[in-house]
Design a protein around this motif. Structure first.
Motif, mmCIF file in Angstrom:
data_model
loop_
_atom_site.group_PDB
_atom_site.id
_atom_site.type_symbol
_atom_site.label_atom_id
_atom_site.label_comp_id
_atom_site.label_asym_id
_atom_site.label_seq_id
_atom_site.Cartn_x
_atom_site.Cartn_y
_atom_site.Cartn_z
ATOM 1 N N HIS A 34 -54.910 -44.245 -41.833
ATOM 2 C CA HIS A 34 -55.314 -45.558 -40.960
ATOM 3 C C HIS A 34 -54.624 -46.942 -41.875
ATOM 4 O O HIS A 34 -54.127 -47.620 -42.739
ATOM 5 C CB HIS A 34 -57.338 -46.040 -41.943
ATOM 6 C CG HIS A 34 -57.853 -47.231 -41.063
ATOM 7 N ND1 HIS A 34 -57.683 -48.303 -41.989
ATOM 8 C CD2 HIS A 34 -58.624 -47.648 -40.022
ATOM 9 C CE1 HIS A 34 -58.517 -49.114 -41.609
ATOM 10 N NE2 HIS A 34 -58.424 -48.713 -40.006
ATOM 11 N N ALA A 35 -54.772 -48.310 -40.968
ATOM 12 C CA ALA A 35 -53.657 -49.070 -41.287
ATOM 13 C C ALA A 35 -54.523 -50.496 -40.293
ATOM 14 O O ALA A 35 -54.851 -50.192 -39.189
ATOM 15 C CB ALA A 35 -52.582 -49.316 -41.052
ATOM 16 N N THR A 45 -56.000 -46.016 -35.932
ATOM 17 C CA THR A 45 -55.940 -44.649 -36.809
ATOM 18 C C THR A 45 -55.398 -43.816 -35.987
ATOM 19 O O THR A 45 -55.316 -43.482 -34.647
ATOM 20 C CB THR A 45 -57.935 -44.354 -36.741
ATOM 21 O OG1 THR A 45 -58.726 -45.535 -37.477
ATOM 22 C CG2 THR A 45 -58.221 -43.216 -37.473
ATOM 23 N N VAL A 46 -54.445 -42.314 -36.741
ATOM 24 C CA VAL A 46 -53.919 -42.003 -36.296
ATOM 25 C C VAL A 46 -54.138 -40.791 -36.865
ATOM 26 O O VAL A 46 -54.983 -40.829 -38.148
ATOM 27 C CB VAL A 46 -53.104 -41.711 -36.735
ATOM 28 C CG1 VAL A 46 -51.909 -43.070 -35.516
ATOM 29 C CG2 VAL A 46 -51.980 -42.021 -37.818
ATOM 30 N N ALA A 51 -51.403 -38.959 -34.343
ATOM 31 C CA ALA A 51 -51.084 -38.975 -32.914
ATOM 32 C C ALA A 51 -52.230 -40.069 -32.768
ATOM 33 O O ALA A 51 -52.731 -40.099 -33.859
ATOM 34 C CB ALA A 51 -51.648 -38.230 -32.085
ATOM 35 N N LEU A 52 -51.475 -41.157 -31.975
ATOM 36 C CA LEU A 52 -53.062 -42.252 -32.006
ATOM 37 C C LEU A 52 -54.130 -41.539 -31.756
ATOM 38 O O LEU A 52 -54.393 -41.330 -31.164
ATOM 39 C CB LEU A 52 -52.565 -43.143 -30.925
ATOM 40 C CG LEU A 52 -53.506 -44.256 -31.410
ATOM 41 C CD1 LEU A 52 -53.036 -45.325 -32.578
ATOM 42 C CD2 LEU A 52 -52.866 -45.418 -29.547
ATOM 43 N N ARG A 79 -47.439 -47.666 -40.031
ATOM 44 C CA ARG A 79 -48.078 -47.618 -41.579
ATOM 45 C C ARG A 79 -49.598 -46.558 -41.376
ATOM 46 O O ARG A 79 -49.208 -45.989 -42.488
ATOM 47 C CB ARG A 79 -48.445 -49.634 -41.445
ATOM 48 C CG ARG A 79 -47.190 -49.918 -42.441
ATOM 49 C CD ARG A 79 -47.883 -51.075 -43.381
ATOM 50 N NE ARG A 79 -49.076 -51.914 -43.168
ATOM 51 C CZ ARG A 79 -49.116 -52.685 -41.488
ATOM 52 N NH1 ARG A 79 -48.627 -52.916 -41.013
ATOM 53 N NH2 ARG A 79 -51.137 -52.703 -41.977
ATOM 54 N N ALA A 80 -50.148 -46.675 -40.792
ATOM 55 C CA ALA A 80 -51.254 -45.588 -40.667
ATOM 56 C C ALA A 80 -50.891 -44.203 -40.597
ATOM 57 O O ALA A 80 -51.311 -43.262 -40.409
ATOM 58 C CB ALA A 80 -51.538 -46.162 -39.215
ATOM 59 N N GLN A 81 -49.618 -44.102 -40.216
ATOM 60 C CA GLN A 81 -48.719 -42.627 -40.077
ATOM 61 C C GLN A 81 -48.783 -42.675 -41.343
ATOM 62 O O GLN A 81 -48.578 -41.482 -41.741
ATOM 63 C CB GLN A 81 -47.282 -42.529 -38.756
ATOM 64 C CG GLN A 81 -48.295 -42.479 -37.660
ATOM 65 C CD GLN A 81 -47.182 -42.686 -36.184
ATOM 66 O OE1 GLN A 81 -45.863 -42.681 -36.553
ATOM 67 N NE2 GLN A 81 -47.092 -42.195 -35.241
ATOM 68 N N ALA A 82 -48.094 -43.285 -41.871
ATOM 69 C CA ALA A 82 -47.285 -42.817 -43.751
ATOM 70 C C ALA A 82 -48.671 -42.951 -44.299
ATOM 71 O O ALA A 82 -48.407 -41.892 -45.288
ATOM 72 C CB ALA A 82 -46.615 -44.265 -43.644
#
Length: 132
Positions: A34-35, A45-46, A51-52, A79-82
């Motif tokens: 989440h970012a 959110t991913v 994946a989105l 950033r959410a993926q990180a």
């Protein structure tokens, strides 16, 4: 070694592997990164794989130029993926320990981008190059 004992040991290892895999799968299914953009225009959110899953734009997003909004969404998604990547790495490390695949996993998703934000009007006009 007795073939019957070898088979029993092998069956036990398979059962342990199955339990460990089920535990890891259950925990990974709960992962979500989440970012939120610095000023709150975009929230992303991913899932565990990056994946989105959800994208929310605030009314403030309407004030941005299309290209700027696209860049903001992309940076927020990274950033959410990180965040998701870090959670996945934690799960893998906790369940399996320090395995060689962990390094490949942590290298699979790019690092979160460095935040670049537009200065406020006060910051902009206080800059030495603007005061000339």
């Amino acid at each position: 070694m007795d073939p019957a004992q070898w088979l029993a040991d092998y069956d036990q290892k398979l059962s342990e592997t199955e339990r460990t895999t089920a535990q890891a799968s259950a925990r990974l299914a709960e992962v979500s990164g989440h970012a939120v953009s610095p000023r709150g225009e975009a929230e992303v959110t991913v899932g565990a794989g990056g994946a989105l899953q959800q994208l929310t734009l605030s009314p403030a997003a309407r004030a941005l130029e299309v290209d700027e909004l696209a860049q903001l969404i992309m940076a927020t998604a990274l950033r959410a993926q990180a965040d998701a990547k870090a959670q996945v790495a934690d799960v893998v490390a906790e369940v399996y320990g320090d395995v060689p695949a962990l390094e490949a996993l942590t290298n699979a998703v790019p690092e979160a981008p460095v935040e670049h934000r537009n200065p406020t009007d006060d910051e902009y006009f206080a800059a030495p190059e603007v005061r000339a």
